[in-house]
Design a protein around this motif. Structure first.
Motif, short mmCIF file in Angstrom:
data_model
loop_
_atom_site.label_atom_id
_atom_site.label_comp_id
_atom_site.label_asym_id
_atom_site.label_seq_id
_atom_site.Cartn_x
_atom_site.Cartn_y
_atom_site.Cartn_z
N ASN A 1 3.46 5.79 0.38
CA ASN A 1 2.80 6.92 1.04
C ASN A 1 2.09 6.36 2.28
OD1 ASN A 1 1.30 9.13 1.86
ND2 ASN A 1 0.54 9.63 -0.17
N ILE A 2 2.83 6.37 3.40
CA ILE A 2 2.32 5.84 4.67
C ILE A 2 2.31 7.00 5.67
CG2 ILE A 2 2.67 4.18 6.54
CD1 ILE A 2 4.13 2.40 4.51
N GLN A 3 1.20 7.15 6.39
CA GLN A 3 1.07 8.27 7.33
C GLN A 3 0.57 7.76 8.69
OE1 GLN A 3 -1.40 11.29 5.48
NE2 GLN A 3 -0.39 11.01 3.49
N GLY A 4 1.12 8.33 9.73
CA GLY A 4 0.70 7.99 11.08
C GLY A 4 0.39 9.25 11.87
N TYR A 5 -0.78 9.28 12.50
CA TYR A 5 -1.19 10.45 13.29
C TYR A 5 -1.49 10.02 14.73
CZ TYR A 5 -2.07 12.20 8.57
OH TYR A 5 -1.95 12.55 7.25
N ASP A 6 -1.26 10.91 15.64
CA ASP A 6 -1.65 10.67 17.02
C ASP A 6 -1.88 12.02 17.69
OD1 ASP A 6 -1.50 7.98 18.90
OD2 ASP A 6 -1.27 9.83 20.06
N ILE A 7 -2.80 12.05 18.64
CA ILE A 7 -3.11 13.31 19.34
C ILE A 7 -2.02 13.67 20.34
CG2 ILE A 7 -4.43 12.28 21.25
CD1 ILE A 7 -6.49 14.57 20.79
N SER B 1 12.07 7.25 5.97
CA SER B 1 11.85 7.99 4.73
C SER B 1 10.53 7.63 4.06
CB SER B 1 13.00 7.73 3.75
OG SER B 1 13.04 6.35 3.40
N HIS B 2 9.91 6.53 4.49
CA HIS B 2 8.66 6.07 3.88
C HIS B 2 7.41 6.52 4.65
CE1 HIS B 2 10.89 3.63 1.10
NE2 HIS B 2 11.44 2.91 2.07
N ILE B 3 7.58 7.10 5.85
CA ILE B 3 6.42 7.39 6.71
C ILE B 3 6.42 8.86 7.11
CG2 ILE B 3 5.14 6.69 8.78
CD1 ILE B 3 6.91 4.15 8.86
N HIS B 4 5.25 9.45 7.06
CA HIS B 4 5.07 10.82 7.56
C HIS B 4 4.26 10.74 8.85
CE1 HIS B 4 4.16 15.06 7.83
NE2 HIS B 4 2.87 14.80 7.85
N PHE B 5 4.86 11.14 9.98
CA PHE B 5 4.16 11.17 11.26
C PHE B 5 3.79 12.60 11.60
CE2 PHE B 5 6.63 7.18 11.91
CZ PHE B 5 5.58 6.33 12.20
N GLU C 1 5.55 -1.44 10.50
CA GLU C 1 5.45 -2.80 9.96
C GLU C 1 5.00 -2.78 8.50
OE1 GLU C 1 6.22 -5.88 11.27
OE2 GLU C 1 7.14 -4.75 12.92
N ALA C 2 4.10 -1.85 8.15
CA ALA C 2 3.66 -1.74 6.76
C ALA C 2 4.84 -1.33 5.87
CB ALA C 2 2.53 -0.72 6.65
N ALA C 3 5.63 -0.38 6.31
CA ALA C 3 6.78 0.06 5.52
C ALA C 3 7.79 -1.07 5.35
CB ALA C 3 7.43 1.27 6.19
N MET C 4 7.99 -1.86 6.40
CA MET C 4 8.91 -3.00 6.30
C MET C 4 8.39 -4.04 5.32
SD MET C 4 10.15 -3.42 10.28
CE MET C 4 11.32 -4.75 9.96
N ILE C 5 7.08 -4.27 5.33
CA ILE C 5 6.49 -5.21 4.37
C ILE C 5 6.63 -4.66 2.95
CG2 ILE C 5 4.28 -6.18 3.56
CD1 ILE C 5 3.48 -6.35 6.58
N GLY C 6 6.31 -3.36 2.77
CA GLY C 6 6.39 -2.76 1.44
C GLY C 6 7.79 -2.75 0.88
N ASP D 1 1.79 0.39 -3.22
CA ASP D 1 1.47 1.50 -4.11
C ASP D 1 0.18 2.22 -3.72
OD1 ASP D 1 -0.17 -0.61 -4.74
OD2 ASP D 1 -0.05 -0.35 -6.90
N ARG D 2 -0.43 1.82 -2.59
CA ARG D 2 -1.67 2.45 -2.11
C ARG D 2 -1.38 3.21 -0.82
NH1 ARG D 2 -5.93 -1.03 -3.87
NH2 ARG D 2 -7.46 0.31 -2.86
N ILE D 3 -2.03 4.36 -0.67
CA ILE D 3 -1.83 5.17 0.53
C ILE D 3 -2.37 4.43 1.76
CG2 ILE D 3 -3.99 6.42 0.14
CD1 ILE D 3 -2.70 8.86 1.48
N LEU D 4 -1.66 4.54 2.88
CA LEU D 4 -2.05 3.90 4.13
C LEU D 4 -1.95 4.92 5.26
CD1 LEU D 4 -2.69 1.50 6.03
CD2 LEU D 4 -0.26 0.94 6.01
N VAL D 5 -3.01 5.03 6.07
CA VAL D 5 -3.03 5.96 7.19
C VAL D 5 -3.43 5.22 8.46
CG1 VAL D 5 -4.09 8.04 8.17
CG2 VAL D 5 -3.64 7.92 5.72
N ASP D 6 -2.71 5.49 9.55
CA ASP D 6 -3.10 5.02 10.88
C ASP D 6 -3.33 6.26 11.76
OD1 ASP D 6 -3.49 4.00 13.39
OD2 ASP D 6 -1.57 2.95 13.53
#
Length: 383
Positions: free
Chosen positions: A256-262, A281-285, A208-213, A192-197
């Motif tokens: 609310n899981i987000q992943g960014y990369d350059i 559906s759980h992650i925004h890249f 892995e976070a989405a699979m755990i959640g 239930d907490r936002i996570l960003v990588d």
């Protein structure tokens, strides 16, 4: 059901996480040592441990433990083990890996050769045969010798358990799935907490976070070498374990899981991997430099594996990078952030001493898991 003993190896420094996982599955721990947890179970444990454990590299069925300082002692003690209880007459068996640390017997190839001969001699006597075709199921044997103590096990997993089956596209120096899961489980993050990588690469930490959640078992979509061991484990046990895993999935969870990369190609790879894992559906890249990281939400989490200058040509850029990490993450003043890195001066350039620092060996490389704890969110009041 007979009681068996199992060995679950893990990254050095992550034994406590794996121990908690095994206990949560309902199994009794018999010992915890550097880089491995030993526990008790039965035949069904082979299925459940392989399908559900997130942080072990493989599951070994322990055959025995003994002391050996000479090759004669190694041969006789190996021959004395009850191999016929595990390997059928047509079984294909070999010593797949031998590791020796601080022991008189140190040649892996000699250890492997002598142990194979000893097992053959034992099975010749028990099966009353002089030759084995080895055309049946495979039984890879692994042995570790630590200070002359020999521990022998049969590998029930086959391919390492970090190979979940979703990561077809990968980055230059990806974090393994098992290590990523363990890092997440070392934090207080919940679904239930936002996570960003902000250095997501091919997406391993967010996935892995989405699979755990969503409580998706890591081994649901892959095969294991022990699935063919029907003399030890009934096919029904595998079906029951998969049914249990399917029943446990939280279909209605919102994250609310987000992943960014350059690197745009990495972002595209991460999206494909997330789709294969069933968590897209759980992650925004998004393609985005770390320095642009900002978020209006409070009390979020950053869990990330930034570059740490493994290559000589990258080392000069590390002080600037970690200074920018400190400045960027520091603006999110209610957030907690967790950084795994092999860059020893990371804290110095981040500009803040970590609240916790855990040493973790990623293979032979010493890394540090810096944990910067933000304030706890206020408790929700019930209306």
């Amino acid at each position: 059901m007979s009681q068996m003993e199992f060995i679950a190896p893990c990254h050095f420094g992550l034994e406590a996480v794996l121990k908690r996982e095994i206990k949560d599955l309902g199994y009794e721990i018999s010992s915890v040592e550097d880089g491995k947890v030993t526990f008790l179970g039965d035949e069904n444990t082979i299925c459940r441990a392989n399908i559900f454990l997130r942080t072990t590299e493989r599951v070994l069925l322990k055959i025995g433990k003994f002391k050996a300082t000479t090759f004669d002692e190694l041969f006789e003690a190996t021959k004395a083990l009850p191999w016929e209880n595990y390997i059928p007459v047509d079984g294909k068996f070999w010593v797949a890996k031998a590791t020796s640390i601080k022991s008189k017997l140190f040649s892996p190839s000699d250890i492997q050769s002598i142990m194979k001969k000893a097992i053959v001699e034992r099975l010749k006597e028990k099966y009353n045969k002089t030759w084995f075709d080895e055309t049946g199921e495979s039984f890879p044997i692994r042995v570790t010798i630590m200070k002359d103590e020999v521990t022998v096990g049969i590998d029930t997993s086959g391919d390492s358990l970090h190979k979940r089956g979703y990561r077809l596209l990968t980055s230059k120096a990806p974090i393994t799935e098992t290590l990523a899961a363990a890092l997440i489980m070392l934090t207080p993050w919940r679904e239930d907490r936002i996570l960003v990588d902000p250095f997501c690469g091919c997406g391993t930490i967010p996935i892995e976070a989405a699979m755990i959640g969503a409580n998706i078992a890591p081994g649901m979509n892959r095969d294991f070498i022990s699935e063919g061991w029907t003399h030890l484990v009934a096919k029904k046990a595998w079906y029951e374990a998969i049914t249990e895993a399917n029943d446990n999935i939280r279909e209605d969870v919102e994250m609310n899981i987000q992943g960014y990369d350059i690197d745009g190609s990495m972002v595209r790879a991460a999206r494909e991997n997330a789709k294969l894992a069933g968590v897209d559906s759980h992650i925004h890249f998004q393609q985005r430099p770390m320095q642009d990281l900002s978020n209006p939400k409070k009390y979020g989490f950053i869990i990330t594996n930034p570059p740490y200058g493994e290559r000589i040509d990258e080392k000069a850029a590390m002080p600037t990078l970690y200074k920018e990490i400190g400045e960027t993450f520091g603006k999110l003043d209610t957030w907690s952030y967790f950084i795994i890195t092999g860059f020893e001066d990371a804290q110095r350039y981040i500009g803040r001493k970590a609240d916790k620092n855990r040493k973790i060996y990623n293979g032979m490389m010493k890394t540090y898991f810096y944990q910067y704890m933000g304030p706890k969110p206020p408790k929700k009041t019930q209306k």
